[in-house]
Design an enzyme around this catalytic site. Structure first.
Site, PDB file in Angstrom:
ATOM      1  N   HIS A  50      44.100  35.437  38.489  1.00 27.25           N
ATOM      2  CA  HIS A  50      44.982  34.417  39.067  1.00 27.25           C
ATOM      3  C   HIS A  50      44.378  33.019  39.062  1.00 27.25           C
ATOM      4  O   HIS A  50      45.042  32.072  39.506  1.00 27.25           O
ATOM      5  CB  HIS A  50      45.359  34.790  40.500  1.00 27.25           C
ATOM      6  CG  HIS A  50      46.207  36.021  40.592  1.00 27.25           C
ATOM      7  ND1 HIS A  50      47.437  36.134  39.988  1.00 27.25           N
ATOM      8  CD2 HIS A  50      45.995  37.210  41.209  1.00 27.25           C
ATOM      9  CE1 HIS A  50      47.954  37.336  40.232  1.00 27.25           C
ATOM     10  NE2 HIS A  50      47.088  38.006  40.970  1.00 27.25           N
ATOM     11  N   GLU A  73      45.202  47.811  46.231  1.00 27.03           N
ATOM     12  CA  GLU A  73      46.145  46.781  46.688  1.00 27.03           C
ATOM     13  C   GLU A  73      47.589  47.254  46.605  1.00 27.03           C
ATOM     14  O   GLU A  73      48.499  46.443  46.522  1.00 27.03           O
ATOM     15  CB  GLU A  73      45.922  45.448  45.962  1.00 27.03           C
ATOM     16  CG  GLU A  73      45.566  45.501  44.498  1.00 27.03           C
ATOM     17  CD  GLU A  73      45.159  44.148  43.918  1.00 27.03           C
ATOM     18  OE1 GLU A  73      45.161  43.125  44.611  1.00 27.03           O
ATOM     19  OE2 GLU A  73      44.866  44.122  42.711  1.00 27.03           O
ATOM     20  N   ASP A 113      48.441  41.378  47.874  1.00 22.02           N
ATOM     21  CA  ASP A 113      49.295  42.334  47.162  1.00 22.02           C
ATOM     22  C   ASP A 113      49.653  43.514  48.056  1.00 22.02           C
ATOM     23  O   ASP A 113      50.786  44.007  48.011  1.00 22.02           O
ATOM     24  CB  ASP A 113      48.603  42.817  45.880  1.00 22.02           C
ATOM     25  CG  ASP A 113      48.838  41.836  44.737  1.00 22.02           C
ATOM     26  OD1 ASP A 113      49.981  41.372  44.584  1.00 22.02           O
ATOM     27  OD2 ASP A 113      47.878  41.517  44.021  1.00 22.02           O
TER      28      ASP A 113
HETATM   29  C1  3PY Z   1      45.128  40.044  46.759  1.00 16.37           C
HETATM   30  O1  3PY Z   1      45.003  39.731  47.950  1.00 16.37           O
HETATM   31  O2  3PY Z   1      46.060  40.749  46.328  1.00 16.37           O
HETATM   32  C2  3PY Z   1      44.150  39.598  45.788  1.00 16.37           C
HETATM   33  O3  3PY Z   1      44.141  40.100  44.691  1.00 16.37           O
HETATM   34  C3  3PY Z   1      43.219  38.497  46.160  1.00 16.37           C
HETATM   35  O4  3PY Z   1      43.064  37.607  45.120  1.00 16.37           O
HETATM   36 MG    MG Z   2      45.860  41.114  44.143  1.00 15.63          MG
END
Ligand code: 3PY
Ligand code: MG
Length: 256
Positions: free
Chosen positions: A47, A148, A174
């Site tokens: 990102h 995540e 996420d």
């Molecule tokens: C998230 O919080 O999903 C991440 O990948 C942090 O960059």
């Molecule tokens: Mg993430």
């Protein structure tokens, strides 16, 4: 695999570690920020603004400040992980790992045979830096997999048990999207069966590191309180924005 060494050794023995999340592909900037004293920095290919051509200069700049550099790769793919490690990364953080099979793929991409299927071709700081063998690299290179999604949380015990996984790294943003819960509510969930507590417990029972992205001291504190020990406590972009706001606020009081 013999004894963990280098970054992998430091990660497995440090009671806690604090890291900087690096979005900007600027080596001078990263060198200046790393010199603030972080234990590690993580170049965010997924990102951030950096791409593979930026890895070597960014990693070199962090190392010049005496700081280990990881790469959060764009995806769980062999060629992407290989390029990050060839560029001198001390380890990789692999996003969106949802199953033991995903974790096995991340490990295999991070380790040379007989532990994995990483292809030989390191670029930086290897040929001129004395003896450097595939097995030394296997011993020192960390592989952290990101949990995540709710599906990953449901299988976190199995994921943390995959040989070669050095740690689980939670992406709370996420995770909060996937659960449909605000991120700060997720981070503040103190119930015994909270997803974050389950991740920490899985890591503790398997002897792997529990890491997470905080992005700010406040969120890092919530993660620390739950038991995470490897914390991304700031991003370069937020640090710079906050410093700019503080300078303008102070100058405005004094000079406007
Ligand atoms: C998230 O919080 O999903 C991440 O990948 C942090 O960059
Ligand atoms: Mg993430």
């Amino acid at each position: 695999m013999s004894e963990a060494s280098g970054f992998r050794g430091r990660l497995s023995t440090a009671p806690t570690s604090i890291g900087l999340w690096s979005q900007f592909p600027d080596p001078q900037l990263l060198n200046a920020l790393a010199a603030g004293g972080f234990d590690w920095v993580c170049v965010d290919e997924q990102h951030g603004y950096a791409s593979a051509a930026d890895f070597s200069p960014l990693i070199g700049a962090a190392n010049a400040a005496g700081v280990d550099a990881l790469v959060r790769v764009a995806w769980n793919r062999e060629e992407i992980i290989g390029r990050a490690l060839d560029s001198g990364a001390a380890g990789v953080i692999v996003p969106m790992v949802e199953s033991p099979a995903d974790a096995e793929r991340a490990v295999a991409s991070s380790r040379y045979a007989p532990l994995g299927r990483r292809s030989w071709g390191p670029r930086r700081g290897v040929w001129g830096a004395g003896p450097h063998t595939a097995s030394e690299d296997n011993d020192s290179t960390a592989c952290l997999v990101m949990v995540e999604t709710p599906g990953a949380v449901e299988r976190v015990e199995e994921i943390a048990s995959v040989p070669g996984v050095d740690g689980i790294f939670v992406g709370p943003f996420d995770l909060s999207l996937a659960y449909g819960r605000p991120v700060d509510e997720l981070l503040s969930d103190a119930s015994a069966d909270s997803p974050l507590r389950r991740v920490v417990a899985a890591c503790a029972s398997r002897g792997v590191v529990a890491g997470a992205f905080g992005g700010s001291i406040e969120r890092a504190r919530l993660l620390f309180d739950v038991g995470f020990t490897m914390l991304a406590v700031a991003t370069d972009e937020e640090l710079i924005r906050a410093a700019a706001r503080a300078a303008v606020a102070e100058a405005s009081v004094s000079f406007r």
